[in-house]
Design an enzyme around this catalytic site. Structure first.
Site, PDB file in Angstrom:
ATOM      1  N   ARG A  28       0.762  -1.264  -0.164  1.00 22.75           N
ATOM      2  CA  ARG A  28       0.310   0.088   0.225  1.00 22.75           C
ATOM      3  C   ARG A  28       0.737   0.671  -0.012  1.00 22.75           C
ATOM      4  O   ARG A  28       1.935   1.171   0.725  1.00 22.75           O
ATOM      5  CB  ARG A  28      -0.696  -0.166   1.293  1.00 22.75           C
ATOM      6  CG  ARG A  28      -1.651  -0.719   1.068  1.00 22.75           C
ATOM      7  CD  ARG A  28      -3.367  -1.306   1.694  1.00 22.75           C
ATOM      8  NE  ARG A  28      -4.069  -1.987   2.476  1.00 22.75           N
ATOM      9  CZ  ARG A  28      -5.004  -2.558   1.174  1.00 22.75           C
ATOM     10  NH1 ARG A  28      -5.095  -1.764   0.373  1.00 22.75           N
ATOM     11  NH2 ARG A  28      -5.378  -3.735   1.086  1.00 22.75           N
ATOM     12  N   ASP A  29       0.239   2.028  -0.845  1.00 24.69           N
ATOM     13  CA  ASP A  29       1.288   3.619  -1.032  1.00 24.69           C
ATOM     14  C   ASP A  29       0.962   4.143   0.669  1.00 24.69           C
ATOM     15  O   ASP A  29      -0.193   4.004   1.248  1.00 24.69           O
ATOM     16  CB  ASP A  29       0.517   4.544  -1.754  1.00 24.69           C
ATOM     17  CG  ASP A  29       1.984   5.424  -1.745  1.00 24.69           C
ATOM     18  OD1 ASP A  29       1.936   5.423  -3.468  1.00 24.69           O
ATOM     19  OD2 ASP A  29       1.849   6.621  -1.865  1.00 24.69           O
ATOM     20  N   VAL A  95      10.262   7.912  -6.575  1.00 22.32           N
ATOM     21  CA  VAL A  95      11.025   7.286  -6.393  1.00 22.32           C
ATOM     22  C   VAL A  95      11.246   6.513  -7.668  1.00 22.32           C
ATOM     23  O   VAL A  95      10.732   6.586  -8.848  1.00 22.32           O
ATOM     24  CB  VAL A  95      10.369   5.794  -5.380  1.00 22.32           C
ATOM     25  CG1 VAL A  95      10.949   4.925  -5.205  1.00 22.32           C
ATOM     26  CG2 VAL A  95       9.626   6.901  -4.649  1.00 22.32           C
ATOM     27  N   HIS A  99       7.647   1.020 -11.070  1.00 24.72           N
ATOM     28  CA  HIS A  99       6.769   1.013 -10.336  1.00 24.72           C
ATOM     29  C   HIS A  99       5.370   1.449 -11.244  1.00 24.72           C
ATOM     30  O   HIS A  99       4.855   2.329 -11.667  1.00 24.72           O
ATOM     31  CB  HIS A  99       6.675   1.651  -8.987  1.00 24.72           C
ATOM     32  CG  HIS A  99       7.086   2.867  -8.981  1.00 24.72           C
ATOM     33  ND1 HIS A  99       7.427   3.325  -9.086  1.00 24.72           N
ATOM     34  CD2 HIS A  99       5.874   3.995  -8.634  1.00 24.72           C
ATOM     35  CE1 HIS A  99       7.670   4.703  -8.303  1.00 24.72           C
ATOM     36  NE2 HIS A  99       6.164   4.741  -8.100  1.00 24.72           N
ATOM     37  N   HIS A 101       1.475   2.061  -9.668  1.00 24.03           N
ATOM     38  CA  HIS A 101      -0.172   2.599  -8.996  1.00 24.03           C
ATOM     39  C   HIS A 101      -1.513   1.721 -10.065  1.00 24.03           C
ATOM     40  O   HIS A 101      -1.078   1.981 -10.779  1.00 24.03           O
ATOM     41  CB  HIS A 101       0.143   4.315  -8.892  1.00 24.03           C
ATOM     42  CG  HIS A 101       1.030   4.950  -9.115  1.00 24.03           C
ATOM     43  ND1 HIS A 101       1.660   5.312  -7.830  1.00 24.03           N
ATOM     44  CD2 HIS A 101       2.540   4.920  -9.480  1.00 24.03           C
ATOM     45  CE1 HIS A 101       2.567   6.188  -7.686  1.00 24.03           C
ATOM     46  NE2 HIS A 101       3.108   5.617  -8.980  1.00 24.03           N
TER      47      HIS A 101
HETATM   48  P1  AMP Z   1       5.635   8.344  -7.782  1.00 21.67           P
HETATM   49  O1  AMP Z   1       5.804   9.714  -8.155  1.00 21.67           O
HETATM   50  O2  AMP Z   1       5.153   7.216  -9.445  1.00 21.67           O
HETATM   51  O3  AMP Z   1       7.389   7.890  -8.242  1.00 21.67           O
HETATM   52  O4  AMP Z   1       4.631   7.130  -6.943  1.00 21.67           O
HETATM   53  C1  AMP Z   1       5.962   7.520  -5.902  1.00 21.67           C
HETATM   54  C2  AMP Z   1       5.269   6.898  -4.770  1.00 21.67           C
HETATM   55  O5  AMP Z   1       5.517   6.399  -3.928  1.00 21.67           O
HETATM   56  C3  AMP Z   1       4.599   8.157  -3.792  1.00 21.67           C
HETATM   57  O6  AMP Z   1       2.295   7.600  -4.251  1.00 21.67           O
HETATM   58  C4  AMP Z   1       4.572   7.567  -2.902  1.00 21.67           C
HETATM   59  O7  AMP Z   1       3.474   8.005  -1.363  1.00 21.67           O
HETATM   60  C5  AMP Z   1       5.174   6.256  -2.628  1.00 21.67           C
HETATM   61  N1  AMP Z   1       5.584   6.516  -1.793  1.00 21.67           N
HETATM   62  C6  AMP Z   1       7.520   7.163  -0.663  1.00 21.67           C
HETATM   63  N2  AMP Z   1       7.519   6.325  -0.184  1.00 21.67           N
HETATM   64  C7  AMP Z   1       7.262   4.712   0.065  1.00 21.67           C
HETATM   65  C8  AMP Z   1       6.665   3.662   1.330  1.00 21.67           C
HETATM   66  N3  AMP Z   1       7.985   3.719   2.081  1.00 21.67           N
HETATM   67  N4  AMP Z   1       6.002   3.127   1.405  1.00 21.67           N
HETATM   68  C9  AMP Z   1       4.837   3.139   0.620  1.00 21.67           C
HETATM   69  N5  AMP Z   1       5.005   4.238  -0.755  1.00 21.67           N
HETATM   70  C10 AMP Z   1       6.134   5.207  -0.128  1.00 21.67           C
END
Ligand code: AMP
Length: 115
Positions: A28-29, A95, A99, A101
């Site tokens: 989960r995000d 990140v 990945h 979503h």
């Molecule tokens: P993106 O902008 O596509 O790189 O999305 C990165 C996602 O990773 C964001 O929606 C963050 O809320 C999520 N995220 C970052 N760190 C964590 C974590 N430790 N556990 C779960 N989700 C995370």
């Protein structure tokens, strides 16, 4: 240096993991944008879609197979959901470990906000 998502996959930091197999892990995000917001991540570190190679076809195909399974488990399959992959600066990728979503549980509106 391993990514924060590799640390989750390797159980070095906690996360709410909902699925894992030999190729992908889903959790989960931490900052959900909808009632269902789950990330599906290849266990191999691939920074962005720009770094994908033919050798990755099976693991990337698995993202969709697992997305379908999770959507059913979460009860969002029938009403629909959004699958999203950000790549690089203009997409606000945060990140750098590729990945997908899965977002759902409410009407999500248009894909892009209007300028
Ligand atoms: P993106 O902008 O596509 O790189 O999305 C990165 C996602 O990773 C964001 O929606 C963050 O809320 C999520 N995220 C970052 N760190 C964590 C974590 N430790 N556990 C779960 N989700 C995370």
């Amino acid at each position: 240096m391993s990514t924060i998502f590799s640390k989750i996959i390797n159980r070095e930091i906690p996360a709410d993991i909902v699925y894992e197999d030999d190729l992908v892990t889903a959790f989960r995000d931490i900052n959900p944008q909808a009632s269902t917001h789950i990330l599906i991540v290849p266990n191999k570190e691939i920074p962005t879609v720009n770094d994908v190679s033919a050798e990755d076809e099976q693991r990337l195909g698995r993202l969709f197979v697992v997305a379908k399974k999770i959507a059913e488990q979460e009860g969002i399959a029938e009403n629909g959901y959004r699958l999203l992959i950000n790549c690089g600066k203009h997409a606000n990728q945060e990140v750098f470990h590729l990945h997908m979503h899965i977002l759902g549980g409410r009407p999500l509106g248009p894909i892009l906000s209007r300028p």
